[in-house]
Each structure stands twice: as structure tokens, then as C-alpha cells.
Design a protein around this motif. Structure first.
Motif, short mmCIF file in Angstrom:
data_model
loop_
_atom_site.label_atom_id
_atom_site.label_comp_id
_atom_site.label_asym_id
_atom_site.label_seq_id
_atom_site.Cartn_x
_atom_site.Cartn_y
_atom_site.Cartn_z
N CYS A 285 0.73 -1.29 -0.03
CA CYS A 285 0.02 0.03 0.11
C CYS A 285 1.00 1.23 0.09
O CYS A 285 0.47 2.18 -0.72
CB CYS A 285 -1.00 -0.16 1.23
N CYS B 178 2.01 1.76 -3.28
CA CYS B 178 0.92 1.95 -4.42
C CYS B 178 0.48 3.26 -4.72
O CYS B 178 0.01 4.10 -3.78
CB CYS B 178 -0.30 1.17 -3.83
N CYS C 265 -8.30 1.21 -4.55
CA CYS C 265 -9.26 0.62 -3.72
C CYS C 265 -9.94 1.73 -2.87
O CYS C 265 -11.14 1.51 -2.40
CB CYS C 265 -8.58 -0.30 -2.59
N CYS D 154 -7.16 -4.88 -6.44
CA CYS D 154 -6.00 -4.07 -5.82
C CYS D 154 -4.73 -4.15 -6.90
O CYS D 154 -4.57 -5.23 -7.55
CB CYS D 154 -5.84 -5.10 -4.81
S1 SF4 Z 1 -5.06 -1.14 -4.15
FE1 SF4 Z 1 -4.00 -2.68 -2.90
S2 SF4 Z 1 -1.82 -2.02 -2.73
FE2 SF4 Z 1 -3.00 -0.21 -3.45
S3 SF4 Z 1 -3.63 0.70 -1.71
FE3 SF4 Z 1 -5.29 -0.56 -2.04
S4 SF4 Z 1 -5.02 -2.43 -0.83
FE4 SF4 Z 1 -3.00 -1.12 -0.75
#
Ligand code: SF4
Ligand code: SF4
Length: 100
Positions: free
Chosen positions: A36, A39, A44, A79
Motif C-alpha cells: 500500500c 501503491c 481501492c 488491488c
Molecule cells: S490497491 Fe491494494 S496495494 Fe493499493 S492501496 Fe489498495 S490495498 Fe493497498
């Protein structure tokens, strides 16, 4: 407006009033916080219809309001890093849909 039309929610927020939750004590959604952090867009926080995920800038951490999860499964595939540990809430917990 006919009675039939009044029963059809026009917006997702209206739809959310038609569900009820029995929140368990433990989260059934566990993102990998290391993923995260790297990311970029944190999608999300946008696509979850129940607004379960929220990025906390001060804590540098993804907050997870698992109590509101609709169990739609979108975050399992959406995700960026496919790194959310996802399971159904324990028996008797989770979302249920009101009818009538
Ligand atoms: S999409 Fe996945 S990796 Fe990115 S912030 Fe959300 S939970 Fe985390
Ligand atoms: S399963 Fe659906 S409602 Fe639950 S956290 Fe994931 S995207 Fe949100």
C-alpha cells in the motif's frame, strides 16, 4: 412516481440503506501495508462501493473499515498488487440484505 419506482434506489448510497451488517470483531480484509505504501493511485479508496478503504497520510497507512464491507469481491481483483488477504467474515457476521 409509481410505487414500484419509489422502491428502486437511485444511488449507491441509497442502496446501502438496504443492507445491514453484523460486524465481527476481527477484520476479514488484510492488505499488505508495504504494498500500500508504494501503491501510487490507491484505487481501492475509489472503487470500493462501501468506502471501506481510506489512506491516512499522517499514519502512512491504509485504514480498513471492514465493518462496512459488502463482500462484493471487487478488491480481490482490483488491488494493484493483488495483495489483500480476503476471506468471508466468520459465521453469523458480515452483510445481509433486507428484502421488502
Ligand atoms: S490497491 Fe491494494 S496495494 Fe493499493 S492501496 Fe489498495 S490495498 Fe493497498
Ligand atoms: S469486498 Fe467489495 S465492499 Fe468489501 S472491501 Fe472489497 S471492494 Fe469494498
Amino acid at each position: 412516481m409509481s410505487d414500484e419506482k419509489k422502491l428502486i434506489p437511485e444511488h449507491i448510497d441509497d442502496k446501502l440503506f438496504t443492507v445491514k451488517y453484523n460486524a465481527g470483531k476481527e477484520t476479514h480484509l488484510v492488505p499488505n501495508q508495504d504494498d500500500c505504501k508504494k501503491c501510487k493511485d490507491k484505487p481501492c479508496t475509489s472503487f470500493c462501493p462501501a468506502h471501506v478503504y481510506d489512506w491516512d497520510v499522517e499514519q502512512n497507512k491504509l485504514l480498513v473499515g471492514f465493518e462496512n464491507c459488502l463482500e462484493c469481491g471487487a478488491c480481490r481483483i482490483g488491488c494493484t498488487y493483488q495483495s489483500i488477504s480476503w476471506k468471508y467474515p466468520s459465521a453469523g457476521c458480515g452483510v445481509s440484505f433486507k428484502h421488502g
